[in-house]
Enzyme design. Sequence first.
Site, short mmCIF file in Angstrom:
data_model
loop_
_atom_site.label_atom_id
_atom_site.label_comp_id
_atom_site.label_asym_id
_atom_site.label_seq_id
_atom_site.Cartn_x
_atom_site.Cartn_y
_atom_site.Cartn_z
N HIS A 28 0.62 -1.28 0.20
CA HIS A 28 -0.04 0.36 -0.25
C HIS A 28 0.71 1.22 -0.08
O HIS A 28 0.67 2.25 -0.17
CB HIS A 28 -1.16 -0.17 0.96
CG HIS A 28 -2.16 -1.56 1.00
ND1 HIS A 28 -2.40 -2.16 1.77
CD2 HIS A 28 -3.04 -0.50 -0.39
CE1 HIS A 28 -2.54 -3.08 1.27
NE2 HIS A 28 -3.64 -2.58 -0.11
N ARG A 135 -10.53 3.78 -0.94
CA ARG A 135 -9.74 2.63 -0.14
C ARG A 135 -10.18 2.85 1.52
O ARG A 135 -9.30 4.51 1.33
CB ARG A 135 -8.59 3.10 -0.29
CG ARG A 135 -8.11 1.61 -1.46
CD ARG A 135 -6.99 1.08 -1.27
NE ARG A 135 -5.87 0.12 -2.01
CZ ARG A 135 -5.80 0.37 -3.88
NH1 ARG A 135 -5.89 1.76 -3.53
NH2 ARG A 135 -5.50 -0.76 -4.06
N ARG A 171 -15.45 1.12 -0.94
CA ARG A 171 -15.18 -0.37 -0.24
C ARG A 171 -14.70 -0.29 0.97
O ARG A 171 -14.71 0.73 2.01
CB ARG A 171 -12.85 -1.17 -0.34
CG ARG A 171 -13.02 -2.09 -0.08
CD ARG A 171 -12.29 -2.63 -0.20
NE ARG A 171 -11.32 -1.67 -0.18
CZ ARG A 171 -9.54 -2.15 -0.34
NH1 ARG A 171 -9.01 -3.08 -0.87
NH2 ARG A 171 -8.62 -1.34 0.29
N GLU A 269 -10.34 -11.20 -3.94
CA GLU A 269 -8.95 -10.93 -4.21
C GLU A 269 -8.21 -12.62 -3.69
O GLU A 269 -7.44 -12.35 -2.93
CB GLU A 269 -8.51 -10.22 -3.16
CG GLU A 269 -8.98 -9.08 -2.88
CD GLU A 269 -9.23 -8.10 -2.26
OE1 GLU A 269 -8.34 -7.07 -2.50
OE2 GLU A 269 -10.08 -7.90 -1.07
N ASN A 292 -4.24 -6.90 -6.29
CA ASN A 292 -2.71 -7.36 -5.45
C ASN A 292 -2.57 -8.68 -4.92
O ASN A 292 -1.87 -9.02 -4.74
CB ASN A 292 -2.72 -5.41 -5.06
CG ASN A 292 -2.89 -4.39 -5.56
OD1 ASN A 292 -2.48 -5.09 -7.28
ND2 ASN A 292 -3.36 -3.51 -5.62
N ASP A 293 -3.59 -8.65 -4.00
CA ASP A 293 -3.78 -9.61 -2.92
C ASP A 293 -4.31 -10.66 -4.17
O ASP A 293 -3.73 -11.77 -3.78
CB ASP A 293 -5.39 -9.53 -2.11
CG ASP A 293 -4.62 -8.57 -1.32
OD1 ASP A 293 -4.13 -8.76 -0.53
OD2 ASP A 293 -5.22 -7.79 -0.36
N ARG A 303 2.90 -9.22 -1.15
CA ARG A 303 3.49 -8.21 -1.80
C ARG A 303 4.37 -7.27 -0.06
O ARG A 303 4.60 -6.25 -1.20
CB ARG A 303 2.16 -7.55 -1.94
CG ARG A 303 0.96 -7.68 -0.90
CD ARG A 303 -1.00 -7.06 -1.38
NE ARG A 303 -0.73 -5.40 -1.64
CZ ARG A 303 -2.10 -5.23 -1.70
NH1 ARG A 303 -2.74 -5.67 -1.20
NH2 ARG A 303 -2.21 -4.52 -2.05
N CYS A 340 -9.92 -4.21 -10.03
CA CYS A 340 -9.27 -2.90 -9.69
C CYS A 340 -8.14 -3.19 -8.71
O CYS A 340 -7.37 -1.93 -8.34
CB CYS A 340 -10.38 -2.46 -8.52
SG CYS A 340 -10.66 -3.17 -7.12
C1 PEP Z 1 -5.98 -5.54 -4.61
O1 PEP Z 1 -5.84 -5.69 -3.69
O2 PEP Z 1 -5.76 -5.39 -5.66
C2 PEP Z 1 -6.91 -4.56 -4.44
C3 PEP Z 1 -7.48 -3.09 -5.14
O3 PEP Z 1 -7.06 -3.48 -2.31
P1 PEP Z 1 -5.93 -3.19 -2.14
O4 PEP Z 1 -4.70 -3.12 -2.68
O5 PEP Z 1 -6.14 -1.72 -1.53
O6 PEP Z 1 -5.35 -4.17 -1.34
MG MG Z 2 -6.79 -6.25 -1.55
#
Ligand code: PEP
Ligand code: MG
Length: 408
Positions: A28, A135, A171, A269, A292-293, A303, A340
Amino acid sequence: DLSPADMILFKSVHFAAFITDLGGTTSHTAILARSMAIPSVMALHNARGLVRDHDLLIVDGRDGVVIVNPDESVLAEYRLRQNQWRIDTDKLKRLKTSKSLTLDGTPIELMANIELLGDVAAVKAAGAHGIGLFRSEFLFLNRSDLPSEDEQYESYKAVAEALDGKPVTIRTLDLGADKQAPWGHTVADNPALGLRAIRLCLAEPGLFQTQLRAILRASVHGQVRILIPMLVSFMELRQTLQRIDEARDSLRKDGLKFDEGIPVGGMIEVPAAALSAGFFAEQLDFLSIGTNDLIQYTLAIDRADDSVAHLYDPLHPAVLNLIQYTLRAGAKAGKPVSVCGEMAGDPLLTRLLLGLGLRTFSMQPASLLQVKQQVLKSSLEALAPMAQRLLKNTDPDRTALLLSRLNG
Ligand code: PEP
Ligand code: MG
């Protein structure tokens, strides 16, 4: 190292770039840096040993290069590159008002991700179709108390009003893992697998009700949608929908208005959620793939951990298959699916995602026009078979070649 909470504090301070020894490119902290359009290079391991106070640094966030005390010729070269980057970015601004259509005329929705109300200006400057991911947990960082229902309502309302009827996807709280709650939950040994996101909200019903009421109240000021992070189990989904119904009932009792038809979506995710996407698509109004997750949990790569950052691979066929599977499940159920995660904002992956069937992208506003540029020169028909080749590719030496053909 820098935490996401540190980055939020830096938002109000002017600085040119930053580098860290720890962290990952989809942590993040890195995501915030991109949304602030600040060059950064993460996970350098030993920068602290190599850089001293008053050294002059070149930080090339695009190629992930840091040069300490460059000589005049290197400095001149990078000044040129910086100027060229500025010229290119300026040119892209012309695309702001052009329609987002592929060469064969298919409309592609380009939405923005935000963390705070202050990001809305960048969303408008990029000409986004709306906010695909707000977020909301960033309202909860850097403080010892919790934001009240009214405080949250005011923030959500301000974003909804600023978007002028365009969709705003809020979210619900995704605290845990690298964004710790302000109140004292003990941090688990494996926080990414622990009490995070919807799990935390279901364990803290008071906190969740407060947020749901605030979002629902804000829904009369625009086109607000609710997005639930990190759904995995069907029981969680059922409980979540019950909590939303309870929030609706309590508002009715209080005589407070909200959008009765507010869409509720879920984030895909976790591999288990992707493989159950058909079920989630039937129960919900829309899905959003958090790559991402999804990558983190599919490949078992933290990550935020620099020591395994090189293994974090959006092009792993397992990841691409899960994305395609989710897109198809959504299409079958007649429910929209977006991406996203950071993949949606990487112009090198735009054509691949189009080829897999994606029609809605949500990303940091700074990438939106670059992605639009890719959309405008893409022909969907040609992309699908090429995307399938990447999806089936198990030869690591061919990945770059297949991707460059797709982008060529
Ligand atoms: C993701 O996990 O891709 C996502 C958009 O949420 P975050 O990056 O806030 O975990
Ligand atoms: Mg995420």
